[in-house]
Design an enzyme around this catalytic site. Sequence first.
Site, PDB file in Angstrom:
ATOM      1  N   TRP A  97       0.362  -1.255  -0.430  1.00  0.00           N
ATOM      2  CA  TRP A  97      -0.019  -0.078   0.154  1.00  0.00           C
ATOM      3  C   TRP A  97       0.246   1.355   0.013  1.00  0.00           C
ATOM      4  O   TRP A  97       1.620   1.576   1.026  1.00  0.00           O
ATOM      5  CB  TRP A  97      -0.668  -0.190   2.046  1.00  0.00           C
ATOM      6  CG  TRP A  97      -1.983  -0.715   1.139  1.00  0.00           C
ATOM      7  CD1 TRP A  97      -3.423  -0.295   0.962  1.00  0.00           C
ATOM      8  CD2 TRP A  97      -2.168  -2.294   1.303  1.00  0.00           C
ATOM      9  NE1 TRP A  97      -4.504  -1.492   1.102  1.00  0.00           N
ATOM     10  CE2 TRP A  97      -3.545  -1.950   1.170  1.00  0.00           C
ATOM     11  CE3 TRP A  97      -1.829  -3.131   1.382  1.00  0.00           C
ATOM     12  CZ2 TRP A  97      -4.116  -3.618   0.865  1.00  0.00           C
ATOM     13  CZ3 TRP A  97      -2.044  -4.412   0.867  1.00  0.00           C
ATOM     14  CH2 TRP A  97      -3.657  -4.363   1.637  1.00  0.00           C
TER      15      TRP A  97
ATOM     16  N   HIS B  36      -5.827   2.836  -1.542  1.00  0.00           N
ATOM     17  CA  HIS B  36      -7.252   3.045  -1.061  1.00  0.00           C
ATOM     18  C   HIS B  36      -7.460   4.789  -1.269  1.00  0.00           C
ATOM     19  O   HIS B  36      -8.515   5.145  -1.319  1.00  0.00           O
ATOM     20  CB  HIS B  36      -7.242   3.187   0.193  1.00  0.00           C
ATOM     21  CG  HIS B  36      -7.346   1.714   1.338  1.00  0.00           C
ATOM     22  ND1 HIS B  36      -8.029   0.803  -0.292  1.00  0.00           N
ATOM     23  CD2 HIS B  36      -7.032   0.763   1.804  1.00  0.00           C
ATOM     24  CE1 HIS B  36      -8.169  -0.762   0.775  1.00  0.00           C
ATOM     25  NE2 HIS B  36      -7.133  -0.265   1.397  1.00  0.00           N
TER      26      HIS B  36
ATOM     27  N   LYS C 130     -16.113 -13.460   6.240  1.00  0.00           N
ATOM     28  CA  LYS C 130     -17.566 -14.444   6.025  1.00  0.00           C
ATOM     29  C   LYS C 130     -17.670 -14.175   3.888  1.00  0.00           C
ATOM     30  O   LYS C 130     -17.234 -15.829   3.819  1.00  0.00           O
ATOM     31  CB  LYS C 130     -19.077 -13.593   5.976  1.00  0.00           C
ATOM     32  CG  LYS C 130     -19.411 -13.994   7.067  1.00  0.00           C
ATOM     33  CD  LYS C 130     -21.362 -14.105   7.110  1.00  0.00           C
ATOM     34  CE  LYS C 130     -21.741 -14.158   7.997  1.00  0.00           C
ATOM     35  NZ  LYS C 130     -23.333 -14.156   8.837  1.00  0.00           N
ATOM     36  N   GLY C 131     -16.443 -13.264   3.718  1.00  0.00           N
ATOM     37  CA  GLY C 131     -16.335 -13.216   2.066  1.00  0.00           C
ATOM     38  C   GLY C 131     -17.901 -13.575   1.185  1.00  0.00           C
ATOM     39  O   GLY C 131     -18.056 -14.226   0.117  1.00  0.00           O
TER      40      GLY C 131
HETATM   41  S1  PPS Z   1      -9.513  -3.877   3.542  1.00  0.00           S
HETATM   42  O1  PPS Z   1      -8.580  -4.254   4.773  1.00  0.00           O
HETATM   43  O2  PPS Z   1      -9.476  -2.772   3.236  1.00  0.00           O
HETATM   44  O3  PPS Z   1      -8.042  -4.180   2.262  1.00  0.00           O
HETATM   45  O4  PPS Z   1      -9.764  -4.759   3.389  1.00  0.00           O
HETATM   46  P1  PPS Z   1     -10.624  -5.605   2.325  1.00  0.00           P
HETATM   47  O5  PPS Z   1      -9.321  -6.096   1.379  1.00  0.00           O
HETATM   48  O6  PPS Z   1     -10.860  -4.640   0.805  1.00  0.00           O
HETATM   49  O7  PPS Z   1     -11.772  -6.914   2.393  1.00  0.00           O
HETATM   50  C1  PPS Z   1     -11.813  -7.684   2.905  1.00  0.00           C
HETATM   51  C2  PPS Z   1     -13.221  -8.076   2.988  1.00  0.00           C
HETATM   52  O8  PPS Z   1     -13.112  -8.877   1.429  1.00  0.00           O
HETATM   53  C3  PPS Z   1     -13.328 -10.747   1.984  1.00  0.00           C
HETATM   54  N1  PPS Z   1     -12.342 -11.576   0.713  1.00  0.00           N
HETATM   55  C4  PPS Z   1     -13.220 -12.569   0.511  1.00  0.00           C
HETATM   56  N2  PPS Z   1     -14.100 -12.384   0.038  1.00  0.00           N
HETATM   57  C5  PPS Z   1     -14.060 -13.709  -0.919  1.00  0.00           C
HETATM   58  N3  PPS Z   1     -12.792 -14.511  -1.044  1.00  0.00           N
HETATM   59  C6  PPS Z   1     -12.148 -14.128  -1.260  1.00  0.00           C
HETATM   60  N4  PPS Z   1     -10.800 -15.154  -0.924  1.00  0.00           N
HETATM   61  C7  PPS Z   1     -12.257 -12.919  -0.470  1.00  0.00           C
HETATM   62  N5  PPS Z   1     -10.838 -12.217   0.329  1.00  0.00           N
HETATM   63  C8  PPS Z   1     -11.215 -11.030   1.390  1.00  0.00           C
HETATM   64  C9  PPS Z   1     -13.320 -10.175   2.973  1.00  0.00           C
HETATM   65  O9  PPS Z   1     -14.054 -11.365   3.721  1.00  0.00           O
HETATM   66  C10 PPS Z   1     -14.236  -9.169   4.119  1.00  0.00           C
HETATM   67  O10 PPS Z   1     -14.969  -9.143   3.380  1.00  0.00           O
HETATM   68  P2  PPS Z   1     -16.200  -9.341   4.584  1.00  0.00           P
HETATM   69  O11 PPS Z   1     -17.490  -9.138   4.015  1.00  0.00           O
HETATM   70  O12 PPS Z   1     -15.456  -8.950   6.041  1.00  0.00           O
HETATM   71  O13 PPS Z   1     -16.222 -10.554   5.083  1.00  0.00           O
END
Ligand code: PPS
Length: 266
Positions: free
Chosen positions: A77, A99, A229-230
């Site tokens: 970053w 960001h 959760k993703g």
């Molecule tokens: S940050 O701190 O701004 O850099 O966070 P960022 O990476 O932008 O976002 C984190 C969310 O992305 C989800 N995530 C994923 N979702 C699906 N598949 C994969 N492989 C994946 N990797 C990261 C992560 O779980 C966070 O979302 P939430 O809704 O909190 O689960």
Amino acid sequence: MSDNTPWFEGIRFPMVCFSPEILREVRDKFLVKDEDTITVTYPKSGTNWLIEIVCLILSKGDPKWVQSVPIWDRSPWIETQHGNELMKSQKDPRIYTSHLPLHLFPKSFFSSKAKVIYCIRNPRDVLVSGYYFTSKMKIAEKPETLQQYMKWFLQGNGELPCKVGVSELKDTRSIVEKICQFLGKKLKPEEIDLVLKYSSFKFMKENEMSNYSLLPNDLTTEGFTFLRKGVVGDWKHHFTVAQAEEFDKIYQEKMAGYPPKLFPWE
Ligand code: PPS
């Protein structure tokens, strides 16, 4: 949010990781090169997922790199103290992340041919993800309730630069193919399979180079989980009807003038 969190040009930055000097230097002096690839997102929009995909595309699906180097070193970053320092020794062709909103982004970008991949997510899911993240991090002021966090969030944090957009990562295979094409990387179908496998939520959650378990303990609190959760649409399990209406009202106001159905969540 209290006044303890410092502002820089209209944006709040936790000063544990950021400094006004670096933010100024990045905007005014950071030299974006034509061969650079930059992943740009609003926080909690899938930044790390996108970085993992880009790294795996560059290694043609071979997971060695993503399993041996922390994600914040693979694609630093530029605006953080750590990332900015690393950029000084980054070899070409460089990949890095930001960001930063448009008005703080490196000025040199706008006259470069660098490639930007910009990922967006339903802002309601961004809000919920940010709420859990902020609640478990020691670098940010903790919201007492989702309602309080929503109030902070809706006060707004500016907008992000966009040269090439990639919408919410729903149909991941076609998104990966689109990124390969954009980066000029020809991958065989079985290599794409590997990119999808190692960038999946399950594999990233288990990969300590990508799941943030290497963060120092003094930055996080008990129960911190980066890959929470993703999923798409988790906000429906968190917003009350009144909160959803409040959000919609402000969303409509802010998006007035944009074509309807511009984003997949609309
Ligand atoms: S940050 O701190 O701004 O850099 O966070 P960022 O990476 O932008 O976002 C984190 C969310 O992305 C989800 N995530 C994923 N979702 C699906 N598949 C994969 N492989 C994946 N990797 C990261 C992560 O779980 C966070 O979302 P939430 O809704 O909190 O689960």
